[in-house]
Structures are given as C-alpha cells and as structure tokens.
Scaffold this active site. Structure first.
Site, mmCIF file in Angstrom:
data_model
loop_
_atom_site.group_PDB
_atom_site.id
_atom_site.type_symbol
_atom_site.label_atom_id
_atom_site.label_comp_id
_atom_site.label_asym_id
_atom_site.label_seq_id
_atom_site.Cartn_x
_atom_site.Cartn_y
_atom_site.Cartn_z
ATOM 1 N N ASP A 114 -8.464 5.557 5.029
ATOM 2 C CA ASP A 114 -9.280 4.335 5.143
ATOM 3 C C ASP A 114 -9.663 3.769 3.770
ATOM 4 O O ASP A 114 -9.831 4.522 2.811
ATOM 5 C CB ASP A 114 -10.549 4.672 5.948
ATOM 6 C CG ASP A 114 -11.235 3.422 6.471
ATOM 7 O OD1 ASP A 114 -10.627 2.340 6.437
ATOM 8 O OD2 ASP A 114 -12.398 3.542 6.911
ATOM 9 N N ASN B 84 -6.808 -1.423 15.814
ATOM 10 C CA ASN B 84 -6.319 -2.228 14.688
ATOM 11 C C ASN B 84 -5.584 -3.506 15.113
ATOM 12 O O ASN B 84 -5.392 -4.416 14.311
ATOM 13 C CB ASN B 84 -5.440 -1.399 13.730
ATOM 14 C CG ASN B 84 -6.238 -0.411 12.890
ATOM 15 O OD1 ASN B 84 -5.733 0.620 12.485
ATOM 16 N ND2 ASN B 84 -7.503 -0.724 12.620
HETATM 17 C C1 IPE Z 1 -9.402 3.960 11.000
HETATM 18 O O1 IPE Z 1 -9.763 3.029 10.051
HETATM 19 C C2 IPE Z 1 -7.959 3.774 11.361
HETATM 20 C C3 IPE Z 1 -7.027 4.118 10.302
HETATM 21 C C4 IPE Z 1 -7.293 4.728 9.194
HETATM 22 C C5 IPE Z 1 -5.666 3.744 10.600
HETATM 23 P P1 IPE Z 1 -10.422 1.639 10.466
HETATM 24 O O2 IPE Z 1 -10.793 0.987 9.198
HETATM 25 O O3 IPE Z 1 -9.525 0.878 11.350
HETATM 26 O O4 IPE Z 1 -11.704 2.116 11.278
HETATM 27 P P2 IPE Z 1 -12.959 1.295 11.781
HETATM 28 O O5 IPE Z 1 -12.461 0.352 12.804
HETATM 29 O O6 IPE Z 1 -13.528 0.609 10.580
HETATM 30 O O7 IPE Z 1 -13.901 2.301 12.327
HETATM 31 C C1 IPE Z 2 -7.122 1.607 6.327
HETATM 32 O O1 IPE Z 2 -7.657 0.691 5.443
HETATM 33 C C2 IPE Z 2 -5.731 1.213 6.764
HETATM 34 C C3 IPE Z 2 -5.611 0.788 8.155
HETATM 35 C C4 IPE Z 2 -6.570 0.753 9.045
HETATM 36 C C5 IPE Z 2 -4.298 0.373 8.568
HETATM 37 P P1 IPE Z 2 -8.468 -0.570 5.964
HETATM 38 O O2 IPE Z 2 -7.518 -1.700 6.151
HETATM 39 O O3 IPE Z 2 -9.291 -0.221 7.138
HETATM 40 O O4 IPE Z 2 -9.389 -0.879 4.724
HETATM 41 P P2 IPE Z 2 -10.946 -1.257 4.755
HETATM 42 O O5 IPE Z 2 -11.633 -0.209 5.558
HETATM 43 O O6 IPE Z 2 -11.028 -2.595 5.383
HETATM 44 O O7 IPE Z 2 -11.342 -1.242 3.341
HETATM 45 MG MG MG Z 3 -11.180 0.539 7.378
#
Ligand code: IPE
Ligand code: IPE
Ligand code: MG
Length: 256
Positions: A32, A80
């Site tokens: 993340d 996502n």
């Molecule tokens: C969790 O991260 C999913 C992945 C790392 C693929 P998110 O950034 O999508 O999680 P939430 O929605 O903020 O909890």
């Molecule tokens: C995790 O990084 C990757 C995926 C969920 C695919 P994020 O895209 O959630 O990055 P932040 O949390 O918005 O910084």
């Molecule tokens: Mg994230």
C-alpha cells in the site's frame, strides 16, 4: 559517509536475525501507498504504481534469496474497482506487462511457482490468458510459491469456498451438514497453503482491507509507515527480526 551508514544498518539487522531459527515460511504483503508516494513527489499516481511494480519484483527476489517458501502479494482488491477507470486500467496493464516480460522467465529459472488468488474472471480475456500462461509455465516448479492476489477479497474468498464445497459434495452425494475448519479451508483460494506466518502492510494504514480474513486469523501483523515503492531489504529483515522476537517470547512464555 551516508552510504556507509545505510550499509552498516542493513548488515546489523541482517546479522541480528538468527537464520537458523524461526523464519516465517509464508509472508503476505499488502503493498500500500503507491499513490501517496507519487503525489508527494508531484507525480501522477500511475508513477507510484509503476515504481511499486519494480519494488514487487525486488521483493520477490529478496524473499526467494532469504529462503521464504510462500509469498502472497495483495495487488488488486475487490474494492479497487471503485477507483477511476483510468487507474484501474493502468494497474491491470502493469500486471499484463509483468506476466509477459523477462521477469517471468527469471521466476521460472529460479524454480518459483506462480498462482493467482481471487476472481480473475472479471479481468479482460487477454489478461486472464496471460495469467493462465504463467501459471502453466511455472506449475511444475518446486521452489518458492508466489500468490498474486488479483480481484481478491476475503469475504468473496469465503463465499466462493462455500459454493465450491457444496458443489463438490453434492456431486459426490455427500452430506454437507458436517464440515471441519481444516476441510473448509482447503476450498479457499489459498488451498493447502492458507495461513501466512507474517502479514506486512506498508504506508501506515492499519487495517485488513478485506485481505485474507480467514487465513490471517493467527498471523503476526507488522506495519511500517514507509510507502510501498520505498520498501526494501532492510525493512524485510526488520519485519523478520520482529517476528522472531515475538515468536521467541511466546515460546519463553510457555516454557517458564
Ligand atoms: C489494499 O490497499 C489493497 C492493496 C494493497 C491491493 P487499498 O489502498 O486499496 O486499501 P483501502 O481501500 O485504502 O483500505
Ligand atoms: C496500493 O497503493 C496499490 C493498489 C491498491 C493497487 P494505493 O494506490 O492504494 O496508494 P495510496 O494508498 O492511495 O497511497
Ligand atoms: Mg491505498
């Protein structure tokens, strides 16, 4: 000077791990913070996802080198899809690129077995084909298992496991009213290898976000404020050392 210091810290942590002792066999990572990493640098979020993909490659190689036997990587959650289409399409294109490029050949040469967990039927045909190809290419390998969680959700995993359990048992005319936890979990996407010993989440968030809800029931959780693209070997060692210290404490508790 600075370089020397970084190197020294890294060596210290690696040396403070007892490599003959308890090493987590199965590590799961919630990768993340890609978006924030990019935004803080004045870059588009896509740049964070690209950088995160490079970190993912490096992490697979670090885990392989350090004798981890299974690695589960949360790459795309069922939630996502709610992101802007452009971002979703870009993440999917990175996955396709990953499964088609030289990295996959390298994984294969390193005897790594690739799996996908999650409902991949929602991805475009060609993405699914590319995924199936990699799984097939590496299926006979006996080294580290890498599970890419793609369109994965813990709740969805449990529901699909219930459906498959009923289907299989009805097919075999078996009674579906009795089921043990051990039997049930073989129907989860993670199959015979369900429980991560250590679950890492980067970026400072401290929630499960629908990852491995059943499987993480007893996993040690480890969090870092570092954004995923900046994750490195030193942090991996730090998480392993922490894991060892917690496990050792638990052992001491029962023996004293
Ligand atoms: C969790 O991260 C999913 C992945 C790392 C693929 P998110 O950034 O999508 O999680 P939430 O929605 O903020 O909890
Ligand atoms: C995790 O990084 C990757 C995926 C969920 C695919 P994020 O895209 O959630 O990055 P932040 O949390 O918005 O910084
Ligand atoms: Mg994230």
């Amino acid at each position: 000077m600075k370089r020397h210091r970084v190197h020294k810290e890294k060596t210290d942590i690696a040396h403070s791990i007892d490599w003959n002792g308890l090493i987590p066999k199965h590590i799961a990572i919630m990768m993340d913070g890609n978006g924030r990493w990019a935004t803080r640098r004045g870059l588009p979020r896509s740049a964070g996802h690209y950088a995160g993909m490079q970190t993912m490659r490096e992490t697979i190689s670090m885990c392989h080198k350090n004798g981890i036997t299974s690695l589960t990587l949360y790459a795309f959650s069922t939630e996502n899809w709610k992101r802007p289409k452009e971002e979703v399409d870009y993440i999917i294109s990175l996955v396709v690129e990953f499964v088609q490029d030289a990295t996959v050949q390298e994984l294969n040469q390193n005897n790594i077995k690739v799996h996908f967990i999650g409902d991949i039927s929602r991805f475009p045909e060609e993405t699914q084909e590319a995924m199936h190809k990699v799984v097939k290419l590496t299926q006979a390998n006996s080294g580290m298992a890498v599970y890419f969680a793609m369109n994965y959700g813990g709740k969805n995993d449990i529901v699909q496991a219930i459906k498959s359990y009923i289907e299989v048992n009805i097919e075999q005319n078996k009674d579906t009213s009795e089921i043990s936890e051990a039997e049930f979990e073989t129907f989860l996407y993670t199959g015979l290898n369900p429980a991560p010993d250590l679950l890492i989440r980067t970026s400072g968030e401290k929630r499960l976000s629908n990852f491995l809800l059943w499987q993480a029931a007893y996993s040690e959780l480890w969090f870092t404020d570092v954004m995923w693209p900046d994750f490195n070997e030193q942090l991996l060692y730090e998480s392993i050392r922490d894991y060892q210290q917690r496990k050792q404490r638990a052992l001491d508790d029962i023996t004293t």
